[in-house]
Enzyme design. Structure first.
Site, PDB file in Angstrom:
ATOM      1  N   ASP A  11       0.659  -0.980   0.172  1.00  0.00           N
ATOM      2  CA  ASP A  11      -0.517  -0.225  -0.222  1.00  0.00           C
ATOM      3  C   ASP A  11       0.982   0.883  -0.311  1.00  0.00           C
ATOM      4  O   ASP A  11       0.396   2.320   0.344  1.00  0.00           O
ATOM      5  CB  ASP A  11      -1.066   0.269   1.174  1.00  0.00           C
ATOM      6  CG  ASP A  11      -0.371  -0.206   2.713  1.00  0.00           C
ATOM      7  OD1 ASP A  11       1.068  -0.670   2.869  1.00  0.00           O
ATOM      8  OD2 ASP A  11      -1.385   0.364   3.755  1.00  0.00           O
ATOM      9  N   ASP A  16       7.023   1.609   2.296  1.00  0.00           N
ATOM     10  CA  ASP A  16       6.490   0.208   1.107  1.00  0.00           C
ATOM     11  C   ASP A  16       7.774   0.247   0.207  1.00  0.00           C
ATOM     12  O   ASP A  16       8.451  -0.486  -0.747  1.00  0.00           O
ATOM     13  CB  ASP A  16       5.226   0.413   0.383  1.00  0.00           C
ATOM     14  CG  ASP A  16       4.277  -0.191   1.590  1.00  0.00           C
ATOM     15  OD1 ASP A  16       3.956   0.999   2.689  1.00  0.00           O
ATOM     16  OD2 ASP A  16       3.698  -0.908   1.772  1.00  0.00           O
ATOM     17  N   ASP A 237       8.938  -1.747   6.507  1.00  0.00           N
ATOM     18  CA  ASP A 237       8.134  -3.119   5.818  1.00  0.00           C
ATOM     19  C   ASP A 237       9.296  -3.301   5.045  1.00  0.00           C
ATOM     20  O   ASP A 237       9.045  -4.847   5.559  1.00  0.00           O
ATOM     21  CB  ASP A 237       7.518  -1.878   4.694  1.00  0.00           C
ATOM     22  CG  ASP A 237       5.531  -1.592   4.951  1.00  0.00           C
ATOM     23  OD1 ASP A 237       5.272  -1.848   6.420  1.00  0.00           O
ATOM     24  OD2 ASP A 237       5.431  -1.586   4.041  1.00  0.00           O
TER      25      ASP A 237
HETATM   26  C1  BDR Z   1       2.414  -0.268   8.659  1.00  0.00           C
HETATM   27  O1  BDR Z   1       1.334   0.338   7.942  1.00  0.00           O
HETATM   28  C2  BDR Z   1       2.352   1.707   7.182  1.00  0.00           C
HETATM   29  O2  BDR Z   1       1.149   2.325   7.616  1.00  0.00           O
HETATM   30  C3  BDR Z   1       2.819   0.899   7.206  1.00  0.00           C
HETATM   31  O3  BDR Z   1       3.743   1.420   5.404  1.00  0.00           O
HETATM   32  C4  BDR Z   1       3.619   0.329   8.084  1.00  0.00           C
HETATM   33  O4  BDR Z   1       2.853  -1.363   6.463  1.00  0.00           O
HETATM   34  C5  BDR Z   1       3.051  -0.697   9.619  1.00  0.00           C
HETATM   35  O5  BDR Z   1       1.655  -0.435  10.480  1.00  0.00           O
HETATM   36 CA    CA Z   2       2.502  -0.792   3.897  1.00  0.00          CA
END
Ligand code: BDR
Ligand code: CA
Length: 317
Positions: A11, A16, A237
């Site tokens: 996402d 990411d 991530d």
């Molecule tokens: C997760 O939530 C998203 O904001 C980040 O990309 C990560 O995957 C952390 O809680």
């Molecule tokens: Ca993420």
């Protein structure tokens, strides 16, 4: 070098982006494709951001597919307060000319897994909506998944709520389906998520690199450090991607885990049974129908950081 055949579900999302860059550039990863899901921002924006990151990585033709536009049951709840209005730091990067794959995310997952000569490792770093739908739509194909290494959950505190981590909280029903699917799961959650980070000094060295991947990453990290006033800034991530290829850098423990799908204050919590064995023997009550999940509890922070820096910037020393 043995390569891991991998599919990312994203996402994108600032962190990411760090994960996508690494997966596209690391020689031990055969990145088969990327599926996008509604999460940090709307799925269309996630697709646009992911294509831009592949440009920065100067990646070849990696298929990127659009997936779920909202969670299975609840409403979308975006994290633009963290990731920016465009979900990726509002850097003003020109749109990519890469084309999104015409297949849906679950069709791409099916085709890539069916077509792979090796078992495939799935690395979801986003809400688990696409993965849950895929497991339900194509259970026979799902048997060919080697394992799922996901960013999500926590054995302790949450971030989206006091007890729930964002990816699981955004779509708890999907997470419950994935956790109870029987596919081996490694959970890279908030217990370790914040630990490998990049300082503002390191970001400025990346920015001045001659490599587009490093310039992009440095810009993104610097913008974020300015916005959030946090240095070092977590690689987030990305940790799940490394855990999938270098498990020796991580310490894990097996726990019984249940995802809370109630509408109460614990919605989205990954409830982990961390009681000592003697207490479990003494007390008759455990979690009902728990998943056995391998949970990352510790990691070699410096090795994980250096691996990212040297992959993103070949000249890093
Ligand atoms: C997760 O939530 C998203 O904001 C980040 O990309 C990560 O995957 C952390 O809680
Ligand atoms: Ca993420």
């Amino acid at each position: 070098m043995n390569k891991t055949s991998m599919i990312l579900d994203v996402d994108t999302g600032v962190d990411d982006a760090y994960a996508v860059l690494f997966a596209a550039l690391h020689p031990a990863i055969n990145l088969l494709g990327i599926t996008c899901v509604d999460g940090n921002t709307h799925v269309d924006q996630v697709v646009a951001n992911t294509l831009k990151v592949l440009d920065a990585a100067q990646a070849g033709d990696i298929p990127v597919a659009r997936g779920a536009t909202r969670p299975l049951l609840g409403p979308s709840q975006y994290a633009e307060y963290v990731h920016g209005a465009d979900g990726m730091g509002d850097l003003g990067i020109a749109p990519s000319t890469r084309q999104v794959d015409p297949r849906s995310a679950i069709e791409l997952l099916r085709d890539l897994i069916e077509g792979s000569k090796d078992l495939v490792t799935l690395v979801p770093i986003a809400p688990l909506t696409n993965i849950a739908i895929f497991l339900r739509a194509f259970p026979e194909t799902a048997k060919k998944i080697h394992r799922i290494v996901l960013m999500g959950g926590s054995t302790s505190a949450g971030n989206a709520t006091p007890v729930a981590e964002f990816n699981v909280w955004h779509d708890p029903e999907a997470a419950a389906i994935v956790f109870s699917s029987g596919v081996p799961i490694t959970m890279y959650g908030l217990d370790v998520f914040m630990r490998p980070g990049i300082s503002s000094q390191e970001a400025s060295v990346l920015k001045s690199s001659s490599e587009p991947s490093a310039q992009f990453a440095g810009q993104l990290i610097e913008a974020f450090i300015e916005r959030l006033h946090i240095s070092p800034l977590t690689l987030g991530d990305y940790g799940a991607v490394v855990a999938a290829i270098y498990p020796e850098l991580f310490t894990t423990q097996m726990f019984d885990v249940v995802v809370d799908t109630s509408s109460g204050p614990a919605r989205g919590q990954t409830i982990c049974d961390r009681r000592d064995d003697f207490l479990k023997d003494l007390e008759p009550l455990g979690l009902e129908n728990p998943a056995k999940v391998r949970v990352v509890m510790d990691l070699d922070v410096e090795a994980v950081r250096q691996l990212w820096l040297k992959t993103i910037d070949k000249g890093w020393s």
